[in-house]
Design a protein around this motif. Sequence first.
Motif, PDB file in Angstrom:
ATOM      1  N   LEU A 111       0.852  -1.197   0.057  1.00 58.89           N
ATOM      2  CA  LEU A 111       0.055   0.110  -0.059  1.00 58.89           C
ATOM      3  C   LEU A 111       0.985   1.276  -0.062  1.00 58.89           C
ATOM      4  O   LEU A 111       0.391   2.261  -0.641  1.00 58.89           O
ATOM      5  CB  LEU A 111      -1.026   0.046   1.104  1.00 58.89           C
ATOM      6  CG  LEU A 111      -1.753   1.175   1.417  1.00 58.89           C
ATOM      7  CD1 LEU A 111      -2.881   1.459   0.232  1.00 58.89           C
ATOM      8  CD2 LEU A 111      -2.554   1.182   2.793  1.00 58.89           C
ATOM      9  N   SER A 112       1.932   1.015   0.759  1.00 58.02           N
ATOM     10  CA  SER A 112       2.664   2.478   0.880  1.00 58.02           C
ATOM     11  C   SER A 112       3.493   3.043  -0.616  1.00 58.02           C
ATOM     12  O   SER A 112       3.857   4.010  -0.778  1.00 58.02           O
ATOM     13  CB  SER A 112       3.889   2.061   2.021  1.00 58.02           C
ATOM     14  OG  SER A 112       4.678   1.309   1.585  1.00 58.02           O
ATOM     15  N   LYS A 113       3.446   1.827  -1.189  1.00 60.18           N
ATOM     16  CA  LYS A 113       4.134   2.410  -2.767  1.00 60.18           C
ATOM     17  C   LYS A 113       3.031   3.244  -3.323  1.00 60.18           C
ATOM     18  O   LYS A 113       3.566   3.908  -4.411  1.00 60.18           O
ATOM     19  CB  LYS A 113       4.089   1.023  -3.667  1.00 60.18           C
ATOM     20  CG  LYS A 113       5.460   0.105  -3.090  1.00 60.18           C
ATOM     21  CD  LYS A 113       5.406  -1.087  -3.892  1.00 60.18           C
ATOM     22  CE  LYS A 113       6.770  -1.888  -3.447  1.00 60.18           C
ATOM     23  NZ  LYS A 113       7.174  -2.110  -2.212  1.00 60.18           N
ATOM     24  N   LYS A 114       1.922   3.460  -3.088  1.00 60.82           N
ATOM     25  CA  LYS A 114       0.751   4.361  -3.516  1.00 60.82           C
ATOM     26  C   LYS A 114       1.162   5.811  -3.192  1.00 60.82           C
ATOM     27  O   LYS A 114       0.336   6.930  -3.468  1.00 60.82           O
ATOM     28  CB  LYS A 114      -0.648   3.822  -3.459  1.00 60.82           C
ATOM     29  CG  LYS A 114      -1.042   2.662  -4.109  1.00 60.82           C
ATOM     30  CD  LYS A 114      -2.512   2.437  -3.853  1.00 60.82           C
ATOM     31  CE  LYS A 114      -2.638   1.103  -4.300  1.00 60.82           C
ATOM     32  NZ  LYS A 114      -4.288   0.641  -4.429  1.00 60.82           N
ATOM     33  N   PHE A 115       1.788   5.893  -1.938  1.00 60.01           N
ATOM     34  CA  PHE A 115       1.832   7.294  -1.166  1.00 60.01           C
ATOM     35  C   PHE A 115       2.970   8.182  -2.025  1.00 60.01           C
ATOM     36  O   PHE A 115       3.879   7.581  -2.750  1.00 60.01           O
ATOM     37  CB  PHE A 115       2.541   6.950   0.046  1.00 60.01           C
ATOM     38  CG  PHE A 115       1.595   6.418   1.067  1.00 60.01           C
ATOM     39  CD1 PHE A 115       0.644   5.767   0.622  1.00 60.01           C
ATOM     40  CD2 PHE A 115       1.823   6.955   2.473  1.00 60.01           C
ATOM     41  CE1 PHE A 115      -0.232   5.009   1.842  1.00 60.01           C
ATOM     42  CE2 PHE A 115       0.981   6.352   3.422  1.00 60.01           C
ATOM     43  CZ  PHE A 115       0.065   5.362   3.171  1.00 60.01           C
ATOM     44  N   HIS A 118      -6.045   6.162   8.280  1.00 63.55           N
ATOM     45  CA  HIS A 118      -6.949   7.308   8.598  1.00 63.55           C
ATOM     46  C   HIS A 118      -6.327   8.417   7.936  1.00 63.55           C
ATOM     47  O   HIS A 118      -7.113   9.339   7.352  1.00 63.55           O
ATOM     48  CB  HIS A 118      -7.296   7.507  10.116  1.00 63.55           C
ATOM     49  CG  HIS A 118      -8.575   6.888  10.503  1.00 63.55           C
ATOM     50  ND1 HIS A 118      -9.814   7.216  10.240  1.00 63.55           N
ATOM     51  CD2 HIS A 118      -8.766   5.817  11.319  1.00 63.55           C
ATOM     52  CE1 HIS A 118     -10.677   6.163  10.742  1.00 63.55           C
ATOM     53  NE2 HIS A 118     -10.136   5.431  11.374  1.00 63.55           N
ATOM     54  N   LYS A 119      -5.106   8.616   8.136  1.00 61.79           N
ATOM     55  CA  LYS A 119      -4.289   9.893   7.944  1.00 61.79           C
ATOM     56  C   LYS A 119      -4.198   9.764   6.355  1.00 61.79           C
ATOM     57  O   LYS A 119      -4.409  10.559   5.162  1.00 61.79           O
ATOM     58  CB  LYS A 119      -2.964  10.037   8.287  1.00 61.79           C
ATOM     59  CG  LYS A 119      -2.855  10.442   9.659  1.00 61.79           C
ATOM     60  CD  LYS A 119      -3.110  12.085   9.755  1.00 61.79           C
ATOM     61  CE  LYS A 119      -2.620  12.492  11.235  1.00 61.79           C
ATOM     62  NZ  LYS A 119      -2.968  13.837  11.360  1.00 61.79           N
ATOM     63  N   ALA A 120      -4.126   8.362   5.730  1.00 63.38           N
ATOM     64  CA  ALA A 120      -3.842   8.207   4.376  1.00 63.38           C
ATOM     65  C   ALA A 120      -5.030   8.341   3.811  1.00 63.38           C
ATOM     66  O   ALA A 120      -5.189   8.933   2.533  1.00 63.38           O
ATOM     67  CB  ALA A 120      -3.352   6.841   4.077  1.00 63.38           C
ATOM     68  N   ARG A 133      -7.628  10.406   4.791  1.00 66.02           N
ATOM     69  CA  ARG A 133      -7.981  11.751   4.735  1.00 66.02           C
ATOM     70  C   ARG A 133      -7.081  12.727   3.506  1.00 66.02           C
ATOM     71  O   ARG A 133      -7.677  13.726   3.169  1.00 66.02           O
ATOM     72  CB  ARG A 133      -7.740  12.541   5.960  1.00 66.02           C
ATOM     73  CG  ARG A 133      -8.601  12.086   7.125  1.00 66.02           C
ATOM     74  CD  ARG A 133      -8.449  12.692   8.321  1.00 66.02           C
ATOM     75  NE  ARG A 133      -9.340  12.478   9.450  1.00 66.02           N
ATOM     76  CZ  ARG A 133      -9.500  13.116  10.348  1.00 66.02           C
ATOM     77  NH1 ARG A 133      -8.961  14.488  10.361  1.00 66.02           N
ATOM     78  NH2 ARG A 133     -10.714  13.045  11.105  1.00 66.02           N
ATOM     79  N   ARG A 134      -5.833  12.271   3.351  1.00 65.30           N
ATOM     80  CA  ARG A 134      -5.030  12.866   2.311  1.00 65.30           C
ATOM     81  C   ARG A 134      -5.231  12.214   1.071  1.00 65.30           C
ATOM     82  O   ARG A 134      -4.459  12.536  -0.048  1.00 65.30           O
ATOM     83  CB  ARG A 134      -3.496  12.651   2.697  1.00 65.30           C
ATOM     84  CG  ARG A 134      -3.283  13.565   4.163  1.00 65.30           C
ATOM     85  CD  ARG A 134      -1.690  13.022   4.571  1.00 65.30           C
ATOM     86  NE  ARG A 134      -1.584  13.791   6.046  1.00 65.30           N
ATOM     87  CZ  ARG A 134      -0.716  13.566   6.823  1.00 65.30           C
ATOM     88  NH1 ARG A 134       0.393  12.844   6.432  1.00 65.30           N
ATOM     89  NH2 ARG A 134      -0.575  14.108   7.909  1.00 65.30           N
ATOM     90  N   ASN A 135      -6.100  11.477   0.838  1.00 67.46           N
ATOM     91  CA  ASN A 135      -6.395  10.688  -0.421  1.00 67.46           C
ATOM     92  C   ASN A 135      -5.225   9.989  -1.028  1.00 67.46           C
ATOM     93  O   ASN A 135      -5.274   9.880  -2.367  1.00 67.46           O
ATOM     94  CB  ASN A 135      -7.092  11.802  -1.422  1.00 67.46           C
ATOM     95  CG  ASN A 135      -8.242  12.551  -1.098  1.00 67.46           C
ATOM     96  OD1 ASN A 135      -9.129  11.760  -0.692  1.00 67.46           O
ATOM     97  ND2 ASN A 135      -8.422  13.847  -1.112  1.00 67.46           N
ATOM     98  N   TYR A 136      -4.650   9.343  -0.312  1.00 73.87           N
ATOM     99  CA  TYR A 136      -3.581   8.593  -0.933  1.00 73.87           C
ATOM    100  C   TYR A 136      -4.026   6.867  -1.132  1.00 73.87           C
ATOM    101  O   TYR A 136      -3.551   6.234  -1.600  1.00 73.87           O
ATOM    102  CB  TYR A 136      -2.415   8.284   0.213  1.00 73.87           C
ATOM    103  CG  TYR A 136      -1.927   9.559   0.586  1.00 73.87           C
ATOM    104  CD1 TYR A 136      -1.543  10.780  -0.157  1.00 73.87           C
ATOM    105  CD2 TYR A 136      -1.064   9.601   1.830  1.00 73.87           C
ATOM    106  CE1 TYR A 136      -0.966  11.878  -0.078  1.00 73.87           C
ATOM    107  CE2 TYR A 136      -0.301  10.795   2.010  1.00 73.87           C
ATOM    108  CZ  TYR A 136      -0.395  11.917   1.356  1.00 73.87           C
ATOM    109  OH  TYR A 136       0.278  13.003   1.515  1.00 73.87           O
ATOM    110  N   ILE A 137      -5.427   6.605  -0.401  1.00 78.99           N
ATOM    111  CA  ILE A 137      -6.024   5.583  -0.599  1.00 78.99           C
ATOM    112  C   ILE A 137      -7.344   5.640  -0.800  1.00 78.99           C
ATOM    113  O   ILE A 137      -7.875   6.920  -0.437  1.00 78.99           O
ATOM    114  CB  ILE A 137      -5.653   4.315   0.772  1.00 78.99           C
ATOM    115  CG1 ILE A 137      -6.206   4.950   1.936  1.00 78.99           C
ATOM    116  CG2 ILE A 137      -4.189   3.943   0.606  1.00 78.99           C
ATOM    117  CD1 ILE A 137      -6.245   3.911   3.028  1.00 78.99           C
ATOM    118  N   LYS A 138      -7.896   4.774  -1.485  1.00 75.66           N
ATOM    119  CA  LYS A 138      -9.693   5.074  -1.569  1.00 75.66           C
ATOM    120  C   LYS A 138     -10.239   4.313  -0.501  1.00 75.66           C
ATOM    121  O   LYS A 138      -9.744   3.495   0.472  1.00 75.66           O
ATOM    122  CB  LYS A 138      -9.787   4.041  -2.802  1.00 75.66           C
ATOM    123  CG  LYS A 138      -9.359   4.728  -4.205  1.00 75.66           C
ATOM    124  CD  LYS A 138      -9.508   3.961  -5.348  1.00 75.66           C
ATOM    125  CE  LYS A 138      -9.104   4.399  -6.653  1.00 75.66           C
ATOM    126  NZ  LYS A 138      -9.295   3.674  -7.813  1.00 75.66           N
TER     127      LYS A 138
END
Length: 118
Positions: free
Chosen positions: A24-28, A82-84, A86-91
Motif C-alpha cells: 500500500l505504501s507504494k501508492k503514497f 486514517h491519515k492516508a 484523509r490525504r486521498n492516498y488510498i480509496k
Amino acid sequence: MKFKFENLIIWQKAMDLGEDMNTLSKKFPKDERFNLLSQLKRAADSIALNISEGSILQSGKEYRKFLGYSIRSIAEVVTCLHKARRRNYIKLDEFDIFYKNCFDLMNMTIAFRNKIRE
C-alpha cells in the motif's frame, strides 16, 4: 522444523498485514517517504516482530507486555490509515478492507493476551 510463534494465527495475520502495508505504501507520494509512509511501515512490521519476540520469553507477564506493544502498533497502523485516507492516498474501499483486518487482528491479539497467565 518451526519456531512456535510461526504457528500462531495472530503472527501469520500480522505478517500479512505488514506485507499489505508495504504494498500500500507504494501508492503514497514520495514526499511522505520519511513521514507517514515510514511510520506506517515500521508500525505494521513491529506487530509481528513483537509477537515473535515475546513468544520466546519464559514469563507470561513479559509476553503479555510484548503483545501489548503489538496492540499499540495496530492502533498506530489504523491511525496511519486514517491519515492516508484523509490525504486521498488510498480509496475508501481499500481503507475499509485494511481497517477490518486491523480490527480483527486487534481483537484476536487482545483475546490471546488475555489467555496468557502472568
